[in-house]
Design a protein around this motif. Structure first.
Motif, PDB file in Angstrom:
ATOM      1  N   GLN A   1      -9.949  13.662  -3.298  1.00 37.26           N
ATOM      2  CA  GLN A   1     -10.985  13.662  -3.983  1.00 37.26           C
ATOM      3  C   GLN A   1     -12.609  12.444  -3.697  1.00 37.26           C
ATOM      4  O   GLN A   1     -13.172  12.195  -4.336  1.00 37.26           O
ATOM      5  CB  GLN A   1     -10.522  12.649  -5.362  1.00 37.26           C
ATOM      6  CG  GLN A   1      -9.979  13.716  -6.264  1.00 37.26           C
ATOM      7  CD  GLN A   1      -8.858  12.867  -7.497  1.00 37.26           C
ATOM      8  OE1 GLN A   1      -8.821  11.643  -7.686  1.00 37.26           O
ATOM      9  NE2 GLN A   1      -7.490  12.640  -7.499  1.00 37.26           N
TER      10      GLN A   1
ATOM     11  N   TYR B   1     -11.227   5.641   5.466  1.00 35.95           N
ATOM     12  CA  TYR B   1      -9.419   6.146   4.329  1.00 35.95           C
ATOM     13  C   TYR B   1      -8.364   5.364   5.819  1.00 35.95           C
ATOM     14  O   TYR B   1      -8.706   6.190   6.909  1.00 35.95           O
ATOM     15  CB  TYR B   1      -8.672   7.404   3.843  1.00 35.95           C
ATOM     16  CG  TYR B   1      -9.500   7.147   2.404  1.00 35.95           C
ATOM     17  CD1 TYR B   1      -9.214   6.403   1.268  1.00 35.95           C
ATOM     18  CD2 TYR B   1     -11.402   7.346   2.743  1.00 35.95           C
ATOM     19  CE1 TYR B   1      -9.646   6.484  -0.264  1.00 35.95           C
ATOM     20  CE2 TYR B   1     -11.397   7.564   1.448  1.00 35.95           C
ATOM     21  CZ  TYR B   1     -11.596   7.469   0.233  1.00 35.95           C
ATOM     22  OH  TYR B   1     -12.202   7.494  -1.173  1.00 35.95           O
TER      23      TYR B   1
ATOM     24  N   TYR C   1       5.253   7.321   4.605  1.00 34.14           N
ATOM     25  CA  TYR C   1       5.254   8.375   4.754  1.00 34.14           C
ATOM     26  C   TYR C   1       6.413   9.942   5.346  1.00 34.14           C
ATOM     27  O   TYR C   1       6.970   9.343   6.261  1.00 34.14           O
ATOM     28  CB  TYR C   1       3.965   8.827   5.182  1.00 34.14           C
ATOM     29  CG  TYR C   1       3.860  10.254   5.363  1.00 34.14           C
ATOM     30  CD1 TYR C   1       2.692  10.510   3.496  1.00 34.14           C
ATOM     31  CD2 TYR C   1       3.606  11.538   6.153  1.00 34.14           C
ATOM     32  CE1 TYR C   1       2.223  12.232   3.508  1.00 34.14           C
ATOM     33  CE2 TYR C   1       3.100  12.757   5.642  1.00 34.14           C
ATOM     34  CZ  TYR C   1       2.242  12.835   4.397  1.00 34.14           C
ATOM     35  OH  TYR C   1       1.375  13.534   4.662  1.00 34.14           O
TER      36      TYR C   1
ATOM     37  N   LYS D   1       0.596  -0.817   0.122  1.00 31.69           N
ATOM     38  CA  LYS D   1       0.132  -0.629  -0.303  1.00 31.69           C
ATOM     39  C   LYS D   1       0.936   1.629  -0.158  1.00 31.69           C
ATOM     40  O   LYS D   1       1.659   1.001   1.216  1.00 31.69           O
ATOM     41  CB  LYS D   1      -0.846   0.099   1.495  1.00 31.69           C
ATOM     42  CG  LYS D   1      -1.919  -1.089   1.187  1.00 31.69           C
ATOM     43  CD  LYS D   1      -3.120  -0.942  -0.117  1.00 31.69           C
ATOM     44  CE  LYS D   1      -3.792  -2.180   0.424  1.00 31.69           C
ATOM     45  NZ  LYS D   1      -4.905  -2.624  -0.831  1.00 31.69           N
ATOM     46  N   ASP D   2       0.716   2.455  -0.676  1.00 37.31           N
ATOM     47  CA  ASP D   2       1.534   3.498  -1.028  1.00 37.31           C
ATOM     48  C   ASP D   2       0.621   4.566  -0.550  1.00 37.31           C
ATOM     49  O   ASP D   2      -1.197   4.921  -0.478  1.00 37.31           O
ATOM     50  CB  ASP D   2       0.953   3.670  -2.520  1.00 37.31           C
ATOM     51  CG  ASP D   2       2.123   5.381  -2.704  1.00 37.31           C
ATOM     52  OD1 ASP D   2       2.298   5.862  -1.487  1.00 37.31           O
ATOM     53  OD2 ASP D   2       2.628   5.039  -3.562  1.00 37.31           O
TER      54      ASP D   2
ATOM     55  N   THR E   1     -10.906   1.453   2.632  1.00 42.57           N
ATOM     56  CA  THR E   1     -10.223   1.584   1.954  1.00 42.57           C
ATOM     57  C   THR E   1      -8.441   1.753   2.576  1.00 42.57           C
ATOM     58  O   THR E   1      -8.334   3.032   3.801  1.00 42.57           O
ATOM     59  CB  THR E   1      -8.932   2.287   0.823  1.00 42.57           C
ATOM     60  OG1 THR E   1     -10.538   2.615   0.259  1.00 42.57           O
ATOM     61  CG2 THR E   1      -8.031   2.356  -0.251  1.00 42.57           C
TER      62      THR E   1
ATOM     63  N   TYR F   1       0.957   7.995   0.156  1.00 37.87           N
ATOM     64  CA  TYR F   1       0.724   8.979  -0.882  1.00 37.87           C
ATOM     65  C   TYR F   1      -0.824   8.342  -1.994  1.00 37.87           C
ATOM     66  O   TYR F   1      -1.911   9.987  -2.385  1.00 37.87           O
ATOM     67  CB  TYR F   1       1.736   8.838  -1.471  1.00 37.87           C
ATOM     68  CG  TYR F   1       2.921   9.203  -1.156  1.00 37.87           C
ATOM     69  CD1 TYR F   1       2.958  11.026  -0.480  1.00 37.87           C
ATOM     70  CD2 TYR F   1       3.632   8.714  -0.662  1.00 37.87           C
ATOM     71  CE1 TYR F   1       4.068  11.568   0.879  1.00 37.87           C
ATOM     72  CE2 TYR F   1       4.842   9.366   0.510  1.00 37.87           C
ATOM     73  CZ  TYR F   1       5.027  10.136   1.147  1.00 37.87           C
ATOM     74  OH  TYR F   1       5.694  10.656   1.744  1.00 37.87           O
ATOM     75  N   LYS F   2      -0.807   7.087  -2.625  1.00 41.21           N
ATOM     76  CA  LYS F   2      -2.096   7.330  -3.568  1.00 41.21           C
ATOM     77  C   LYS F   2      -3.192   6.867  -3.013  1.00 41.21           C
ATOM     78  O   LYS F   2      -4.587   7.349  -3.138  1.00 41.21           O
ATOM     79  CB  LYS F   2      -1.997   5.899  -4.117  1.00 41.21           C
ATOM     80  CG  LYS F   2      -0.742   5.767  -5.406  1.00 41.21           C
ATOM     81  CD  LYS F   2      -0.771   4.474  -5.909  1.00 41.21           C
ATOM     82  CE  LYS F   2       0.766   4.610  -7.233  1.00 41.21           C
ATOM     83  NZ  LYS F   2       0.779   3.340  -7.403  1.00 41.21           N
ATOM     84  N   GLY F   3      -3.187   6.325  -1.717  1.00 39.09           N
ATOM     85  CA  GLY F   3      -4.798   7.285  -0.707  1.00 39.09           C
ATOM     86  C   GLY F   3      -5.036   7.950  -0.786  1.00 39.09           C
ATOM     87  O   GLY F   3      -6.214   8.691  -0.720  1.00 39.09           O
TER      88      GLY F   3
ATOM     89  N   GLU G   1      -4.278  10.842  -1.992  1.00 45.00           N
ATOM     90  CA  GLU G   1      -5.087  11.365  -3.198  1.00 45.00           C
ATOM     91  C   GLU G   1      -6.143  10.482  -3.148  1.00 45.00           C
ATOM     92  O   GLU G   1      -6.756  12.190  -3.713  1.00 45.00           O
ATOM     93  CB  GLU G   1      -4.078  10.864  -4.533  1.00 45.00           C
ATOM     94  CG  GLU G   1      -4.716  11.550  -5.639  1.00 45.00           C
ATOM     95  CD  GLU G   1      -4.889  13.283  -6.224  1.00 45.00           C
ATOM     96  OE1 GLU G   1      -5.343  13.926  -6.298  1.00 45.00           O
ATOM     97  OE2 GLU G   1      -3.198  13.631  -4.854  1.00 45.00           O
ATOM     98  N   LYS G   2      -6.566   9.776  -3.287  1.00 48.81           N
ATOM     99  CA  LYS G   2      -7.694   9.054  -3.700  1.00 48.81           C
ATOM    100  C   LYS G   2      -8.931   9.969  -2.763  1.00 48.81           C
ATOM    101  O   LYS G   2     -10.004  10.572  -2.775  1.00 48.81           O
ATOM    102  CB  LYS G   2      -7.780   7.892  -3.200  1.00 48.81           C
ATOM    103  CG  LYS G   2      -7.214   7.112  -4.209  1.00 48.81           C
ATOM    104  CD  LYS G   2      -8.007   5.424  -4.357  1.00 48.81           C
ATOM    105  CE  LYS G   2      -6.630   4.821  -4.979  1.00 48.81           C
ATOM    106  NZ  LYS G   2      -6.987   3.095  -4.800  1.00 48.81           N
TER     107      LYS G   2
ATOM    108  N   ILE H   1      -5.118   2.674   3.666  1.00 49.11           N
ATOM    109  CA  ILE H   1      -3.786   3.170   2.671  1.00 49.11           C
ATOM    110  C   ILE H   1      -2.829   3.137   3.055  1.00 49.11           C
ATOM    111  O   ILE H   1      -1.769   3.674   1.965  1.00 49.11           O
ATOM    112  CB  ILE H   1      -4.250   4.647   2.883  1.00 49.11           C
ATOM    113  CG1 ILE H   1      -4.179   5.010   4.619  1.00 49.11           C
ATOM    114  CG2 ILE H   1      -5.787   5.415   1.764  1.00 49.11           C
ATOM    115  CD1 ILE H   1      -4.401   7.197   4.308  1.00 49.11           C
TER     116      ILE H   1
END
Length: 98
Positions: free
Chosen positions: A19, A62, A94, A8-9, A86, A11-13, A15-16, A88
């Motif tokens: 949004q 998250y 991090y 799991k990244d 989710t 940063y991607k989580g 970002e989601k 993350i």
């Protein structure tokens, strides 16, 4: 159940989450860990309390912890309760601003 928690990244989580107007950021570590360092905007709901926690049922959670393992367990427990969740990942990956 096989957990896929190591890839799991965060940063991607994040970002989601940025949004998702219905998203909340939840740190599932114990309060002592949370108070040492946590992601900005996160609320602390320890893994041990996830099964009985009653608030934010209409939100997309998250979740994160230190390495992603406890967050993976929390995600599955939340989904079992019908809550969108989710994992993350972990904040060990991090980079905090000093």
């Amino acid at each position: 159940m096989l957990f896929d928690w190591k890839r799991k990244d965060p940063y991607k989580g994040l970002e989601k989450l940025s949004q998702d107007p219905d998203g909340i950021l939840v740190d599932v570590r114990i309060p002592e860990e949370y108070h040492l360092k946590h992601l900005e905007g996160a609320i602390n709901i320890p893994l041990a309390d996830i099964k009985t926690y009653q608030n934010y049922k209409d939100k997309h959670w998250y979740v994160y912890c230190l390495d992603g393992f406890r967050a993976e367990i929390a995600m599955h427990r939340l989904r079992d309760k019908g809550i969108q969740a989710t994992n993350i990942g972990g904040i060990a990956r991090y980079r905090f601003d000093s």
